[in-house]
Design a protein around this motif. Sequence first.
Motif, PDB file in Angstrom:
ATOM      1  N   SER A 141       0.825  -1.215   0.000  1.00 16.29           N
ATOM      2  CA  SER A 141       0.000   0.000   0.000  1.00 16.29           C
ATOM      3  C   SER A 141       0.855   1.258   0.000  1.00 16.29           C
ATOM      4  CB  SER A 141      -0.927   0.016   1.220  1.00 16.29           C
ATOM      5  OG  SER A 141      -0.162   0.031   2.414  1.00 16.29           O
TER       6      SER A 141
ATOM      7  N   LEU B 236      -8.538   6.864   8.507  1.00 15.64           N
ATOM      8  CA  LEU B 236      -7.365   6.030   8.239  1.00 15.64           C
ATOM      9  C   LEU B 236      -6.829   5.329   9.483  1.00 15.64           C
ATOM     10  CD1 LEU B 236      -5.394   8.355   5.764  1.00 15.64           C
ATOM     11  CD2 LEU B 236      -6.830   6.382   5.209  1.00 15.64           C
TER      12      LEU B 236
ATOM     13  N   ARG C 112      -4.903   1.775   9.939  1.00 17.79           N
ATOM     14  CA  ARG C 112      -4.195   1.451   8.696  1.00 17.79           C
ATOM     15  C   ARG C 112      -2.765   1.998   8.760  1.00 17.79           C
ATOM     16  NH1 ARG C 112      -8.242   3.416   3.970  1.00 17.79           N
ATOM     17  NH2 ARG C 112      -6.513   2.692   2.674  1.00 17.79           N
ATOM     18  N   LYS C 113      -1.824   1.230   8.259  1.00 21.86           N
ATOM     19  CA  LYS C 113      -0.434   1.690   8.150  1.00 21.86           C
ATOM     20  C   LYS C 113       0.058   1.385   6.741  1.00 21.86           C
ATOM     21  CE  LYS C 113       4.144   1.578  10.252  1.00 21.86           C
ATOM     22  NZ  LYS C 113       5.000   1.065  11.357  1.00 21.86           N
TER      23      LYS C 113
END
Length: 346
Positions: free
Chosen positions: A10, A80, A83-84
């Motif tokens: 990602s 967000l 999420r990382k």
Amino acid sequence: MPLFTSAPKSICLLRLSAIGDVCHAVAMVQAIQKQWPTTKITWIMGKIEAQLLNDLPNVEVIVFDKKTGYQGMKAIWKQLSGRKFDALLHMQLALRASALTIGIKAKYKVGFNRKRAKEGQWLFTNKKIPDTASQHVLDSFFEFAYYLGIEKTTPTWHIPLSESDINFAQSISPSGKPLFVISPAASKDERNWLTERYAAIADYAIEKGFEVALCGSPAPREITLGENIQKLMRQPVINLIGKTSLKQLTATLKEARIVLAPDSGPAHIATTQGTPVIGLYGHSNPLRTGPYLSLDNVVSVYEKHVELQHKKPISELPWSARAKGAHIMKDIELQSLKYKINKLLN
């Protein structure tokens, strides 16, 4: 060594504005997608820019409206949370954008090197692209992709357009004449060309067999500029200023045979559509911000004025040096544009 030797899972891209710059960034994003099709890409962008790019294939678009300030930042951080990202590409120099990165988790936060970073951006990143040599903004954006591990490539663009947008653009010239589009307004009025010369070159394009259309945003100053051009013309012109969505504008610029514009978003939108652009430059360096595929078509008085004002040759001036003054654009002569039009027609 590149940051990644295989496709990361990602990537988050932070480039909020402006239209021209996000158009440059599209080419970079799509180069990443071409080499790493499995990488999930999230792009945080501005409200206006999202009107053009919110349906980019396989890109999660998150909209940040700068008018919402800190509350808007907190909303994005909440969205967000949990999420990382493998990498955050911090491609906006404004302090507001840097503040937004604080609540975005990423293993690597990649920014410009200190020579080119402004407003303390280097304090918010843990990796810096090495590039100090590229002149054009698009090339500097591509350095982010190369730093990640993307192979060198030629920029290409795909901005989705609906059938209705395409039909709108194709209906502009019912006569079937080729379309010459003038987008007369830059972000500041002093960067516009002279109104009477816009009118004269529009009449000239009509004499050369074109249908001429004016385009621009619904901002009152742009609408007034279009009306004033129209009043000064001898021939009828199609005035679309304030009457198109960004998607319709993009389709119109794609339909055009030639686009004429100062340093502004439509010049770069037209570039994404493969349309030749005659760019009018006086305050900023066209080698840095000019229409990327049409730099040979630019009419510029920038070098003359920036050297005069800074009292140095252009080779010794900073990458982002600007010329200032409301008098600069009058030095762009009508004859220079006629020459460029005839060159493109031949």
